[in-house]
Enzyme design. Sequence first.
Site, PDB file in Angstrom:
ATOM      1  NE  ARG A   1      -2.068  -1.724   3.537  1.00 19.22           N
ATOM      2  CZ  ARG A   1      -2.546  -1.926   4.760  1.00 19.22           C
ATOM      3  NH1 ARG A   1      -3.780  -1.534   5.069  1.00 19.22           N
ATOM      4  NH2 ARG A   1      -1.798  -2.502   5.686  1.00 19.22           N
TER       5      ARG A   1
ATOM      6  CE  LYS B   1       0.589  -2.332   9.479  1.00 19.87           C
ATOM      7  NZ  LYS B   1      -0.602  -2.534  10.344  1.00 19.87           N
TER       8      LYS B   1
ATOM      9  CE1 TYR C   1      -5.695   2.354  10.143  1.00 25.34           C
ATOM     10  CE2 TYR C   1      -4.559   1.969   8.065  1.00 25.34           C
ATOM     11  CZ  TYR C   1      -5.726   2.185   8.771  1.00 25.34           C
ATOM     12  OH  TYR C   1      -6.924   2.231   8.105  1.00 25.34           O
TER      13      TYR C   1
ATOM     14  CG  HIS D   1      -2.326  -1.004  15.010  1.00 23.76           C
ATOM     15  ND1 HIS D   1      -3.678  -1.026  15.309  1.00 23.76           N
ATOM     16  CD2 HIS D   1      -2.244  -0.928  13.647  1.00 23.76           C
ATOM     17  CE1 HIS D   1      -4.375  -0.973  14.189  1.00 23.76           C
ATOM     18  NE2 HIS D   1      -3.539  -0.901  13.176  1.00 23.76           N
TER      19      HIS D   1
ATOM     20  CD  GLU E   1      -3.917   2.915  15.298  1.00 20.32           C
ATOM     21  OE1 GLU E   1      -3.044   2.788  16.166  1.00 20.32           O
ATOM     22  OE2 GLU E   1      -3.679   3.329  14.129  1.00 20.32           O
TER      23      GLU E   1
ATOM     24  CB  VAL F   1      -9.323  -9.659  11.952  1.00 22.42           C
ATOM     25  CG1 VAL F   1      -9.228  -8.352  11.169  1.00 22.42           C
ATOM     26  CG2 VAL F   1      -9.827 -10.769  11.024  1.00 22.42           C
TER      27      VAL F   1
ATOM     28  CG  ASP G   1      -4.075  -4.645  13.756  1.00 18.54           C
ATOM     29  OD1 ASP G   1      -4.870  -4.991  14.652  1.00 18.54           O
ATOM     30  OD2 ASP G   1      -4.422  -4.075  12.712  1.00 18.54           O
TER      31      ASP G   1
ATOM     32  CB  VAL H   1      -1.589 -11.664   7.967  1.00 17.12           C
ATOM     33  CG1 VAL H   1      -0.924 -10.525   7.202  1.00 17.12           C
ATOM     34  CG2 VAL H   1      -1.070 -13.012   7.464  1.00 17.12           C
TER      35      VAL H   1
END
Length: 372
Positions: A15, A75, A94, A96, A118, A267, A270, A298
């Site tokens: 991405r 990311k 993002y 996390h 997020e 899911v 992360d 993942v």
Amino acid sequence: MLIGVPKEIKTHENRVGLTPASVRELIVHGHQVIVEKNAGLAIDLNDSCYQTAGAEIVDTFQEIYSRAELIIKVKEPQQAEFQYLREGQILFTYLHLAPDPVQAEGLIDSGCAAIAYETVTDKYGGLPLLAPMSEVAGRMSIQAGAHALEMDQGGRGMLLGGVSGVPSAKVVVIGGGVVGTNAARVAMGMEAHVTVLDKSIHRLQQLDLQYSSRINTVFSTVDAIEEYVSMADLVIGAVLVPGAATPRLVGRELVKKMNRGSVLVDVAIDQGGCFATSRSTTLADPMYILDDVVHYCVANMPGAVARTSTFALNNVTLPFVLSIADKGCRKALIDDPHLRDGLNVYQGQLTYPAVAHDLNIRYVNPLELLRP
């Protein structure tokens, strides 16, 4: 403002932070954009597309970090990137942070302003910058789970929808939010038997009204999780506590009770994951088998469909990028409480309460730092 877009270096992450259309919008607003060479090449956004939109192409991510006032990524920064972040620089991506103390320490030490996609909110109480990736991940979780159920992957050898005379697979979705709803929708489309567990009766009522007899909704308790997970062929972990580490709702002993070759797709990985047996994997090596159960964990699942994900993400991030660039970071954060909810690190302090709690680091109200 000078805005930089580095190429993502996380494993199999294709991405890109800005599309050429987003770059053009920023240029029209009077800003400058520099993009690392080949940042979007993998998803057919080549350098000439960015140059046509008005961006300058640079050779290295080091130059992006050294020059740009605002860094737009997808990311979280990897360890190789921490050392290039600097005081007063703005990072919008993002993050996390709750399960990642190393990253949190790196951002604090850098002195940058780190705004997490997020945790940005909206007036409806939603998470608008997380929602499109949650849609993607929810839908992909069923694709991944269906593949993991195949014999060659160590699965039970089941087709989700079964065939005439053979029962369909039992799919259990823990969490009825954006991820869970999209997972359930795809699983129902593949004619699986779908159960959604959630602690919100209101959400379960909405799902019942929307899907009627096609879905089984169950109020989430320890007993309910044990009953349905132990009998499931595929379990989707779709739990979210905004900004915080995800609670481990499925313990090791429960995993051991599952059928041999059943599948867990986490899911929530992360944010730490909601299965006790989960550990983060990559798109290069997405699955492992533990206690005879196939695990797919993942952390950047939407990266597998990077083109769709990039455009979906840009649709929601661009207004916030424009606000930061037009007003400057401090004024944009003061003016917009929803953007301010995204601020996780500022002036060497942790400014998001759930992250501070999980990392056992002192929380500082961002308004204390932003106001003169």
